[in-house]
Design an enzyme around this catalytic site. Structure first.
Site, PDB file in Angstrom:
ATOM      1  N   SER A  39       0.802  -1.223   0.000  1.00 12.05           N
ATOM      2  CA  SER A  39       0.000   0.000   0.000  1.00 12.05           C
ATOM      3  C   SER A  39       0.836   1.276   0.000  1.00 12.05           C
ATOM      4  CB  SER A  39      -0.956   0.016   1.193  1.00 12.05           C
ATOM      5  OG  SER A  39      -0.241   0.181   2.402  1.00 12.05           O
ATOM      6  N   LYS A  94       1.234   4.400   6.792  1.00 12.49           N
ATOM      7  CA  LYS A  94       0.594   5.291   5.823  1.00 12.49           C
ATOM      8  C   LYS A  94       1.240   6.670   5.906  1.00 12.49           C
ATOM      9  CE  LYS A  94      -2.611   2.233   4.869  1.00 12.49           C
ATOM     10  NZ  LYS A  94      -2.338   1.326   3.827  1.00 12.49           N
TER      11      LYS A  94
END
Length: 184
Positions: A39, A94
């Site tokens: 991701s 993230k």
């Protein structure tokens, strides 16, 4: 009995002190994390081991979430590791794209912060070819923090408009924009 005291004094107690020191250090000062997904491609690849500076923003009592001191807050562009809210046993990696009070929009694969477009520029890369030819690598300017992202121009965009980041929260996104379970 004398043998137990010898083992305690010479082996068990020193090893216990070392283990306590190491685990306390990993709990409150620094740790590492193996990245399980892609991701954050192309910035961080799955399987990478990343170093976590646990005193970047504050100091906590080891093995707790109790804060002793705080000197900073996450800023837009920082890469952070945090517990995944639905399952706190999972660490997520993230990028911070929105800080408290920000208005965040994502329209047609373009990120907007407080109404200002995060400029994207397609870049050529010498990395291994991507699995899908429709996935392109871009450089994105996130309010002065430039980083690379991946975008699949042919996938449906997960558009949203004017999400206000509440006080005490952050809006997180993966750099692999079409393959990231994030704040969207």
């Amino acid at each position: 009995k004398a043998r137990f005291h010898f083992l305690w004094r010479e082996w068990i107690r020193p090893l216990a002190v070392i283990a306590l020191a190491v685990f306390s250090f990993r709990s409150a000062v620094a740790d590492w994390n193996d990245v399980p997904t892609g991701s954050m491609k192309p910035t961080i690849m799955e399987g990478d081991r990343i170093f976590i500076n646990k005193v970047a923003y504050d100091l906590k009592i080891p093995f707790t979430t109790m804060r002793v001191a705080q000197w900073s807050d996450p800023e837009r562009g920082d890469i952070v590791v945090f517990r995944y809210p639905p399952n706190p046993s999972i660490n997520y990696v993230k990028r911070v794209v929105g800080v408290p009070g920000d208005h965040v929009s994502y329209i047609s694969k373009v990120l907007y912060i407080n109404g200002k477009e995060a400029k994207q520029r397609e870049i050529s890369t010498k990395r291994e070819p991507l699995v899908y030819s429709s996935v392109k690598e871009y450089s994105e300017d996130l309010a002065g923090v430039t980083h690379d992202i991946l975008i699949n121009r042919y996938d449906q965009s997960l558009d949203f408009k004017n999400v206000v980041v509440p006080e005490g929260y952050y809006f997180m996104m993966g750099d692999n924009r079409d393959n990231s379970l994030d704040s969207r």
